[in-house]
Design a protein around this motif. Structure first.
Motif, mmCIF file in Angstrom:
data_model
loop_
_atom_site.group_PDB
_atom_site.id
_atom_site.type_symbol
_atom_site.label_atom_id
_atom_site.label_comp_id
_atom_site.label_asym_id
_atom_site.label_seq_id
_atom_site.Cartn_x
_atom_site.Cartn_y
_atom_site.Cartn_z
ATOM 1 N N PHE A 258 6.401 -20.752 47.228
ATOM 2 C CA PHE A 258 5.693 -19.553 47.696
ATOM 3 C C PHE A 258 4.668 -19.084 46.660
ATOM 4 O O PHE A 258 4.292 -17.923 46.618
ATOM 5 C CB PHE A 258 6.696 -18.439 47.990
ATOM 6 N N MET A 259 4.192 -20.020 45.840
ATOM 7 C CA MET A 259 3.229 -19.693 44.788
ATOM 8 C C MET A 259 1.930 -20.444 45.037
ATOM 9 O O MET A 259 1.910 -21.678 45.058
ATOM 10 C CB MET A 259 3.800 -20.068 43.413
ATOM 11 N N THR A 260 0.842 -19.715 45.221
ATOM 12 C CA THR A 260 -0.475 -20.347 45.339
ATOM 13 C C THR A 260 -1.546 -19.355 44.927
ATOM 14 O O THR A 260 -1.371 -18.140 45.054
ATOM 15 C CB THR A 260 -0.733 -20.875 46.764
ATOM 16 N N GLY A 261 -2.642 -19.878 44.390
ATOM 17 C CA GLY A 261 -3.758 -19.050 43.966
ATOM 18 C C GLY A 261 -3.545 -18.344 42.647
ATOM 19 O O GLY A 261 -4.323 -17.468 42.275
ATOM 20 N N GLY A 262 -2.514 -18.734 41.909
ATOM 21 C CA GLY A 262 -2.185 -18.051 40.660
ATOM 22 C C GLY A 262 -2.662 -18.799 39.431
ATOM 23 O O GLY A 262 -2.986 -19.985 39.480
ATOM 24 N N ALA A 263 -2.718 -18.076 38.314
ATOM 25 C CA ALA A 263 -3.024 -18.670 37.006
ATOM 26 C C ALA A 263 -1.929 -18.231 36.049
ATOM 27 O O ALA A 263 -1.694 -17.028 35.874
ATOM 28 C CB ALA A 263 -4.385 -18.199 36.510
ATOM 29 N N TYR A 264 -1.264 -19.191 35.428
ATOM 30 C CA TYR A 264 -0.062 -18.916 34.648
ATOM 31 C C TYR A 264 -0.280 -19.317 33.189
ATOM 32 O O TYR A 264 -0.494 -20.484 32.875
ATOM 33 C CB TYR A 264 1.125 -19.659 35.263
ATOM 34 N N ALA A 265 -0.222 -18.314 32.321
ATOM 35 C CA ALA A 265 -0.515 -18.534 30.907
ATOM 36 C C ALA A 265 0.686 -19.112 30.170
ATOM 37 O O ALA A 265 1.829 -18.736 30.424
ATOM 38 C CB ALA A 265 -0.931 -17.224 30.253
ATOM 39 N N VAL A 266 0.395 -20.032 29.270
ATOM 40 C CA VAL A 266 1.392 -20.573 28.329
ATOM 41 C C VAL A 266 0.724 -20.488 26.966
ATOM 42 O O VAL A 266 -0.007 -21.388 26.552
ATOM 43 C CB VAL A 266 1.740 -22.040 28.653
ATOM 44 N N ASP A 267 0.948 -19.364 26.266
ATOM 45 C CA ASP A 267 0.084 -19.068 25.128
ATOM 46 C C ASP A 267 0.771 -18.430 23.933
ATOM 47 O O ASP A 267 0.106 -17.912 23.039
ATOM 48 C CB ASP A 267 -1.051 -18.145 25.588
#
Length: 277
Positions: A258-267
């Motif tokens: 159910f995840m789309t259009g997202g930007a997920y930081a790994v920082d």
């Protein structure tokens, strides 16, 4: 009347959500760095992986390692800046394995200094460096997304490598890199809306400082550069490519249904630090 002690219907183990057995994936920029880590993660989860990179030598080294570890892969040399080249590579992988379920749009480069004192200025950004980065990071991403949308199965997953540099001003990297990654993030959102009716999910990972060779082959052995980056990260260090594997597997599997259009930081908390100021 049914017994109150009837055997319950078994539920799938949560780990099965991350199982990619039977899926085919393509990873661009798979010859090193984050692309190699992505390809390894997908293969370890059971996918057959098309390894795409401009360097044949790097591809062969990654393919040998994945095969030695029991994975299934196909190395294909291609240039993402050439629409015909990347289209042919993706189609070759699909024809070889019979389907296409996951595409990781990852190939990227960086040129030119980020610090103003080192020449990372508007005036100091050469047209050549600007053009080279935009060609790979933006045009290459679009070329790959275009063929992915055409060839991927309904219900497929597309993962694009953006950057925290696309989410904020970042003096550590050059203008072309910041510009290309910001543009990629909006393309991800647009593609997510277009492809949602087909059940295709499009997301972005936004890595912070990872130890890769994107800044040049000598960058990994530069302790001064390491120290400069560490000052910008609450966790106090740069990340290793393997630390991206968990998020990649989440966003390319049923676990993110159910995840789309997202930007997920790994920082390492870098964005949180910038917001605090």
């Amino acid at each position: 009347m049914p017994s109150s002690h009837a055997t319950p219907t078994p539920r799938n183990n949560v780990l099965s959500l991350f199982d990619l057995t039977g899926d085919t994936a393509v990873v661009t920029g798979a010859g090193s760095g984050l692309g190699r880590a992505m390809a390894e993660a997908l293969a370890e989860a059971g996918a057959s992986v098309g390894l795409v990179d401009i360097s044949v030598d790097r591809l062969q080294a990654v393919a040998q390692q994945i095969t030695a570890d029991g994975g299934s892969c196909l190395p294909v040399a291609a240039d993402v800046t050439d629409p015909g080249s990347i289209s042919a590579a993706v189609r070759r992988v699909k024809e070889h394995f019979g389907n296409l379920d996951v595409v990781c749009v990852n190939a990227g480069i960086s040129r030119g200094p980020g610090f103003p004192e080192a020449g990372g200025t508007l005036v100091g950004t050469s047209p050549g460096d600007w053009g080279a980065v935009i060609d790979v990071n933006l045009h290459g991403a679009f070329n790959t997304l275009r063929v992915a949308a055409e060839e991927i199965s309904n219900g497929g997953r597309i993962l694009v490598t953006a950057s925290t540099a696309g989410l904020r001003a970042d003096p550590m990297v050059g203008y072309a890199y910041v510009g290309s990654k910001a543009a990629v993030l909006n393309i991800v959102r647009q593609a997510a809306l277009e492809l949602a009716p087909r059940g295709i999910r499009v997301n972005a990972v936004a890595p912070g400082p990872f130890r890769t060779n994107i800044a040049g082959e000598g960058a990994l052995e530069d302790p001064a550069l390491d120290a400069q980056w560490a000052k910008t990260i609450p966790l106090g260090r740069m990340a290793e490519p393997e630390e991206l594997k968990g998020l990649v597997l989440l966003l390319t599997s049923k676990a993110s249904s159910f995840m789309t259009g997202g930007a997920y930081a790994v920082d390492g908390g870098a964005l949180a630090l910038s917001h605090a100021h």
